[in-house]
Design a protein around this motif. Structure first.
Motif, PDB file in Angstrom:
ATOM      1  N   LEU B 325       0.881  -1.225   0.039  1.00 14.72           N
ATOM      2  CA  LEU B 325       0.061  -0.160  -0.096  1.00 14.72           C
ATOM      3  C   LEU B 325       0.767   1.349   0.027  1.00 14.72           C
ATOM      4  CD1 LEU B 325      -2.763  -0.879   2.750  1.00 14.72           C
ATOM      5  CD2 LEU B 325      -3.116  -0.398   0.440  1.00 14.72           C
ATOM      6  N   PRO B 326       0.695   2.217  -0.936  1.00 21.34           N
ATOM      7  CA  PRO B 326       1.518   3.394  -0.908  1.00 21.34           C
ATOM      8  C   PRO B 326       1.134   4.712   0.053  1.00 21.34           C
ATOM      9  CG  PRO B 326       0.602   3.153  -3.054  1.00 21.34           C
ATOM     10  CD  PRO B 326      -0.253   2.104  -2.207  1.00 21.34           C
ATOM     11  N   ALA B 327      -0.154   4.263   0.619  1.00 23.69           N
ATOM     12  CA  ALA B 327      -0.478   5.331   1.692  1.00 23.69           C
ATOM     13  C   ALA B 327       0.436   5.343   3.028  1.00 23.69           C
ATOM     14  CB  ALA B 327      -2.111   4.885   2.134  1.00 23.69           C
ATOM     15  N   ARG B 328       0.304   6.538   3.420  1.00 20.07           N
ATOM     16  CA  ARG B 328       1.158   6.579   4.735  1.00 20.07           C
ATOM     17  C   ARG B 328       0.571   5.691   5.791  1.00 20.07           C
ATOM     18  NH1 ARG B 328      -0.455  10.920   8.377  1.00 20.07           N
ATOM     19  NH2 ARG B 328       1.444  11.838   9.392  1.00 20.07           N
ATOM     20  N   ALA B 329       1.473   5.158   6.498  1.00 20.24           N
ATOM     21  CA  ALA B 329       1.304   4.020   7.665  1.00 20.24           C
ATOM     22  C   ALA B 329      -0.091   4.566   8.624  1.00 20.24           C
ATOM     23  CB  ALA B 329       2.453   3.732   8.137  1.00 20.24           C
ATOM     24  N   GLU B 330       0.249   5.749   8.850  1.00 18.83           N
ATOM     25  CA  GLU B 330      -0.766   6.038   9.946  1.00 18.83           C
ATOM     26  C   GLU B 330      -2.264   6.028   9.472  1.00 18.83           C
ATOM     27  OE1 GLU B 330      -0.880  10.238  11.467  1.00 18.83           O
ATOM     28  OE2 GLU B 330      -1.132   9.644  13.387  1.00 18.83           O
ATOM     29  N   GLU B 331      -2.387   6.542   7.986  1.00 20.57           N
ATOM     30  CA  GLU B 331      -3.706   6.523   7.463  1.00 20.57           C
ATOM     31  C   GLU B 331      -4.138   5.230   7.517  1.00 20.57           C
ATOM     32  OE1 GLU B 331      -4.221   9.488   7.642  1.00 20.57           O
ATOM     33  OE2 GLU B 331      -2.403  10.311   7.481  1.00 20.57           O
ATOM     34  N   VAL B 332      -3.464   4.011   6.956  1.00 23.64           N
ATOM     35  CA  VAL B 332      -3.719   2.602   6.925  1.00 23.64           C
ATOM     36  C   VAL B 332      -4.338   2.265   8.118  1.00 23.64           C
ATOM     37  CG1 VAL B 332      -3.246   0.375   6.203  1.00 23.64           C
ATOM     38  CG2 VAL B 332      -2.354   2.138   4.768  1.00 23.64           C
ATOM     39  N   HIS B 333      -3.483   2.625   9.205  1.00 16.79           N
ATOM     40  CA  HIS B 333      -3.717   2.215  10.721  1.00 16.79           C
ATOM     41  C   HIS B 333      -5.086   2.746  11.056  1.00 16.79           C
ATOM     42  CE1 HIS B 333      -2.964   1.142  14.951  1.00 16.79           C
ATOM     43  NE2 HIS B 333      -3.148   2.476  14.995  1.00 16.79           N
ATOM     44  N   HIS B 334      -5.218   4.113  10.873  1.00 16.02           N
ATOM     45  CA  HIS B 334      -6.478   4.701  10.961  1.00 16.02           C
ATOM     46  C   HIS B 334      -7.740   3.966  10.535  1.00 16.02           C
ATOM     47  CE1 HIS B 334      -4.477   8.529  12.842  1.00 16.02           C
ATOM     48  NE2 HIS B 334      -4.509   7.642  13.712  1.00 16.02           N
ATOM     49  N   ALA B 335      -7.603   3.721   9.300  1.00 16.49           N
ATOM     50  CA  ALA B 335      -8.564   3.232   8.379  1.00 16.49           C
ATOM     51  C   ALA B 335      -8.975   1.806   8.972  1.00 16.49           C
ATOM     52  CB  ALA B 335      -8.098   3.074   6.822  1.00 16.49           C
ATOM     53  N   GLU B 336      -7.993   1.118   9.255  1.00 19.32           N
ATOM     54  CA  GLU B 336      -8.169  -0.306  10.058  1.00 19.32           C
ATOM     55  C   GLU B 336      -8.882  -0.244  11.338  1.00 19.32           C
ATOM     56  OE1 GLU B 336      -4.257  -2.574   7.971  1.00 19.32           O
ATOM     57  OE2 GLU B 336      -4.119  -1.643  10.007  1.00 19.32           O
ATOM     58  N   GLN B 337      -8.614   0.697  12.023  1.00 19.55           N
ATOM     59  CA  GLN B 337      -9.360   1.024  13.334  1.00 19.55           C
ATOM     60  C   GLN B 337     -10.813   1.305  13.069  1.00 19.55           C
ATOM     61  OE1 GLN B 337      -6.862   4.148  15.183  1.00 19.55           O
ATOM     62  NE2 GLN B 337      -6.001   3.058  16.535  1.00 19.55           N
ATOM     63  N   GLU B 338     -11.219   2.292  12.168  1.00 20.31           N
ATOM     64  CA  GLU B 338     -12.311   2.726  11.987  1.00 20.31           C
ATOM     65  C   GLU B 338     -13.288   1.627  11.031  1.00 20.31           C
ATOM     66  OE1 GLU B 338     -11.440   6.179   9.676  1.00 20.31           O
ATOM     67  OE2 GLU B 338     -10.340   7.261  11.491  1.00 20.31           O
ATOM     68  N   GLY B 339     -12.703   0.496  10.822  1.00 19.11           N
ATOM     69  CA  GLY B 339     -13.545  -0.519  10.260  1.00 19.11           C
ATOM     70  C   GLY B 339     -13.627  -0.399   8.765  1.00 19.11           C
ATOM     71  N   ILE B 340     -12.676  -0.008   8.159  1.00 14.75           N
ATOM     72  CA  ILE B 340     -12.570  -0.178   6.574  1.00 14.75           C
ATOM     73  C   ILE B 340     -12.248  -1.491   6.293  1.00 14.75           C
ATOM     74  CG2 ILE B 340     -11.349   1.051   4.562  1.00 14.75           C
ATOM     75  CD1 ILE B 340     -13.160   2.724   6.305  1.00 14.75           C
ATOM     76  N   ARG B 341     -13.070  -2.323   5.155  1.00 17.31           N
ATOM     77  CA  ARG B 341     -12.787  -3.359   4.839  1.00 17.31           C
ATOM     78  C   ARG B 341     -11.616  -3.319   3.601  1.00 17.31           C
ATOM     79  NH1 ARG B 341     -17.413  -6.559   2.007  1.00 17.31           N
ATOM     80  NH2 ARG B 341     -16.248  -7.415   0.465  1.00 17.31           N
ATOM     81  N   PHE B 342     -10.693  -3.984   3.658  1.00 14.83           N
ATOM     82  CA  PHE B 342      -9.499  -4.165   2.513  1.00 14.83           C
ATOM     83  C   PHE B 342      -9.862  -5.497   1.934  1.00 14.83           C
ATOM     84  CE2 PHE B 342      -6.684  -0.771   3.516  1.00 14.83           C
ATOM     85  CZ  PHE B 342      -7.301  -0.197   4.868  1.00 14.83           C
ATOM     86  N   GLU B 343      -9.884  -5.145   0.472  1.00 11.56           N
ATOM     87  CA  GLU B 343     -10.170  -6.250  -0.401  1.00 11.56           C
ATOM     88  C   GLU B 343      -8.621  -6.100  -1.111  1.00 11.56           C
ATOM     89  OE1 GLU B 343     -12.254  -8.626  -1.152  1.00 11.56           O
ATOM     90  OE2 GLU B 343     -13.654  -8.004   0.350  1.00 11.56           O
TER      91      GLU B 343
END
Lengths: 283, 471
Positions: B325-343
């Motif tokens: 994932l090219p995104a900033r690590a913190e954004e991915v982490h926050h997204a995961e915490q917020e319940g974003i589903r990753f396909e």
């Protein structure tokens, strides 16, 4: 801020505003548009430039009041201001330098045809305009277009000019005279009908499209239209395209994306208006 | 460096955690996720800096912030001086303290990262910058001697604002032309409120205006004026008009209602405040099942925005895996915490619509990672026969942008590369004398901080160029 210099009601829901935007008035060319943003929370709406006066700095916009934003714009009076006007955007109209051009305008689209006819006549092209509306009161820009050539007026109910659609009159002209190019601006079904008609005559046809748009500078891609297999952005590639290639069905469909929202927005504005009235009566 | 605390004592302090809004609560609002370090924690964190003699963190910073210096001033209780030092190096520290990918820059090369966690440079930059925003009266106003040289800047995004700040500091007369109705570029139309509050951008812009920078909105260079026209009125020009046109997937069904480019989706919500419809007039489709295609910062912004607008399921569809994932690590982490589903390992091949042409799903195929490509990332390969339909009502395409031709088409002398990006050297100089360029119009899609680095370097080169020109 851009002051309203003049205002004129052209037909029951079509209003002409002359807006102070000197740079745009000076350099605009036929076919180009501006993005208008009335106030902080308003929508950005694309409007084709109908005319301009470089001396007074006025840009003429012709607005059909359909949703909340356009209703707010036509409610402005001389002396009021529009927060933002950006442009001129889009490519200028593809011109010819001699021959005979047929300019077809339907309803508010007639205002968009005006600068094209203006420019063609300046180039020495013979211009015939065919313009139409539901009935007499919906016909606009007839006198202005008469300056550039012959004008045929059509109304659906026959209350003025010929009875029938612009395509009927256009068909006669295409049959009887040599036409080198056709410009058509109006509602999507009208432009589609014109394109279908001129295809049979093999005459190059240019239409001006007005899809959903936000920035007008190529950034959002909301204004994408299909031309054959190609995707084009109306703001940077258009807004005028080869009418024989445009996917009008898709355009018409995408224009309906926010229909429910538009009604909600209007209803909400009406409710606010009612509440404001109540408040002012109480005080 | 103060002898107040020994290196051994510094080593014993563990990295302070950034206080955040609770994940469940924030997934339903647009308020900022990170709350900022309180004073006590900020000072503790600053003490973790070992004040290296040869600080590698500075080299890791695209705008060359003297990190040990401002941290030392901070720990010495001289916050106004710390702020002054930081602002001298970085025109937009309250922005970069929030959106920089520190983990690949300053913090990646921090010596403390070798054993444990790096100094929270981003957190501290934000802390000092926020103090500076609230205590503008305590910062000295340096009025430079006017040079009489006029500079035009095209675009008010991170590159343009940075260059403007640097050039104004040097006494040049700076005018920024912005195409939209509000200054800030991607900082206002792209990056959402929960990551970068608009108020902060507005304050940074105000600060530049106070320093004498003029900003003219609604001016589209390439349409309202061309570069050759600007050349007649200005001594130098910096082009930073951004990336431009969104790239679509080029799959069937992409023009169905419910398919957005990330630019359109985010612009509607951020710049046009569509989340507040009908109080604001611009609407946005509020999907229940939103699929965002892509894995960069823009994709994360879009998917987390969708969640906040009430989507029951907000998904990232990405053709590689979590590690790529090219995104900033913190954004991915926050997204995961917020319940974003990753396909992951999933690539769309068609958007499916109903008879009214509204999106109902996306046909995808599964991928597997193969050999590394020229970028060093393992290339995704199709698994034959793996097609399936992902149920969704909104698709947001966040797979990048291509160069905007509006400006360059009206300045044919400007040399472009094969993708239509402006060719510029390491100082931002283009093929036209006096015309410099930086940010995404040169790089393609990159980051805020890289654009700012370009703005800073170009400003320095422009200053040199202007000095060679007679008055």
């Amino acid at each position: 801020m851009h002051r309203i210099l003049a205002k004129q009601t052209l037909s029951p829901n079509v209003t002409r505003l002359d807006v102070h935007a000197p740079r745009i008035a000076q350099i605009r060319q036929a076919g180009q548009f501006v993005i208008v943003h009335l106030a902080e929370n308003s929508e950005r709406i694309p409007l084709t430039i109908a005319d301009s006066n470089p001396e007074t700095g006025a840009v003429t916009l012709v607005i059909q009041a359909v949703g909340k934003s356009t209703n707010e714009l036509v409610a402005l009076n001389v002396g009021d201001s529009i927060r933002d006007v950006a442009g001129p955007l889009g490519h200028p109209t593809e011109m010819i330098s001699s021959g005979h051009a047929l300019c077809i305008g339907g309803g508010v689209g007639t205002a968009v045809v005006h600068p094209i006819a203006q420019s063609l006549q300046k180039n020495g092209v013979r211009v015939t305009s065919v313009i139409g509306g539901r009935s007499k009161e919906w016909v606009i820009f007839e006198n202005e277009l008469k300056r550039y050539g012959n004008v045929v007026v059509c109304t659906d109910d026959g209350s003025y000019g010929r009875k029938g659609f612009v395509t009927d009159a256009a068909k006669e002209i295409l049959t009887n005279e040599k036409v080198d190019i056709v410009y058509a601006v109006g509602p999507v079904p009208m432009m589609r009908a014109v394109a279908n008609l001129t295809r049979g005559f093999g005459v190059h046809t240019i239409v001006s499209l007005n899809p959903v748009m936000i920035d007008g500078t190529g950034m959002c891609g909301g204004c994408r239209v299909s031309l054959g297999n190609e995707t084009k952005f109306a703001c940077v590639d258009g807004p005028e395209f080869d009418g024989h290639k445009v996917n009008f069905d898709e355009l018409q469909d995408r224009l309906g994306t926010y229909r429910e929202f538009e009604q909600k927005s209007l209803a909400c504005a009406a409710e606010n208006c009612r509440l404001e009235k109540q408040l002012s009566q109480k005080s | 460096m103060s002898a107040r605390i020994s290196t051994k004592q510094r080593m014993q302090i563990t990295r302070q955690a950034m206080p955040e809004q609770d994940a469940a609560a924030r997934a339903a609002n647009f308020l900022e996720v990170n709350l900022g370090l309180p004073e006590r924690l900020a000072l503790l964190e600053a003490d973790r800096c070992l004040q290296c003699k040869d600080p590698r963190c500075m080299e890791g910073c695209p705008v060359g912030v003297n990190i040990p210096k401002f941290l030392d001033l901070l720990t010495a209780g001289k916050i106004a001086e710390a702020a002054q030092s930081l602002l001298c190096d970085n025109a937009l520290p309250a922005v970069t303290g929030r959106v920089c990918p520190q983990e690949t820059q300053c913090e990646a090369v921090c010596v403390r990262a070798a054993r444990g966690l790096p100094v929270g440079v981003g957190y501290l930059e934000r802390y000092v910058a926020d103090w500076a925003r609230e205590h503008r009266d305590q910062l000295p106003q340096i009025k430079p001697q006017p040079t009489g040289k006029k500079v035009a800047i095209v675009g008010s995004g991170p590159a343009g604002l940075t260059a403007a700040g640097e050039l104004a500091k040097l006494g040049h007369d700076v005018t920024i032309y912005e195409a939209l109705h509000k200054a800030g570029g991607v900082l206002v139309y792209g990056i959402p409120e929960f990551r970068l509050p608009k108020k902060i951008v507005a304050q940074e812009v105000e600060r530049l205006q106070e320093a004498g920078v003029k900003i003219e909105c609604n001016v589209v260079i390439g349409r309202t004026y061309t570069i050759p026209e600007l050349q007649k009125n200005f001594d130098a020009i910096f082009i930073a008009n951004g990336a431009g046109l969104p790239v679509f997937m080029n799959v069937p069904g992409e023009n169905f209602k419910g398919v957005y480019s990330a630019n359109e989706y985010l612009t509607r919500i951020n710049l046009m405040a569509a989340y507040d419809f009908p109080r604001s007039d611009t609407p946005v489709l509020q999907g229940q099942r939103v699929a965002v295609v892509g894995g960069g910062n823009v994709a994360m912004d879009a998917v987390r925005t969708a969640k906040r607008l009430g989507a029951k399921e907000a998904m990232i569809v990405y053709r590689r895996t979590h590690d790529e994932l090219p995104a900033r690590a913190e954004e991915v982490h926050h997204a995961e915490q917020e319940g974003i589903r990753f396909e992951f390992l999933t690539a769309p091949i068609e958007v499916i619509g109903n008879d009214k042409r509204w999106v109902t799903g996306m046909k995808c195929q599964k991928m597997k990672l193969g050999e590394a490509d020229s970028s060093g990332r393992r290339r995704p390969e199709v698994i034959p026969g793996s097609e399936f339909v992902l149920d969704c009502d909104t698709v947001v395409v966040a797979i990048g942008t291509k160069s905007n031709p509006l400006l360059t088409a009206t300045c044919p002398e400007l040399k472009l590369n094969k993708w239509g990006n402006i060719v510029a050297d390491e100082n931002g100089a283009t093929s036209l004398p006096g015309v410099f360029a930086g940010g995404d119009i040169v790089r393609g899609a990159a980051t805020v901080i890289l654009a700012m680095g370009d703005g800073k370097k170009a400003a320095q080169a422009m200053d040199k160029y202007l000095a060679t020109r007679a008055k």
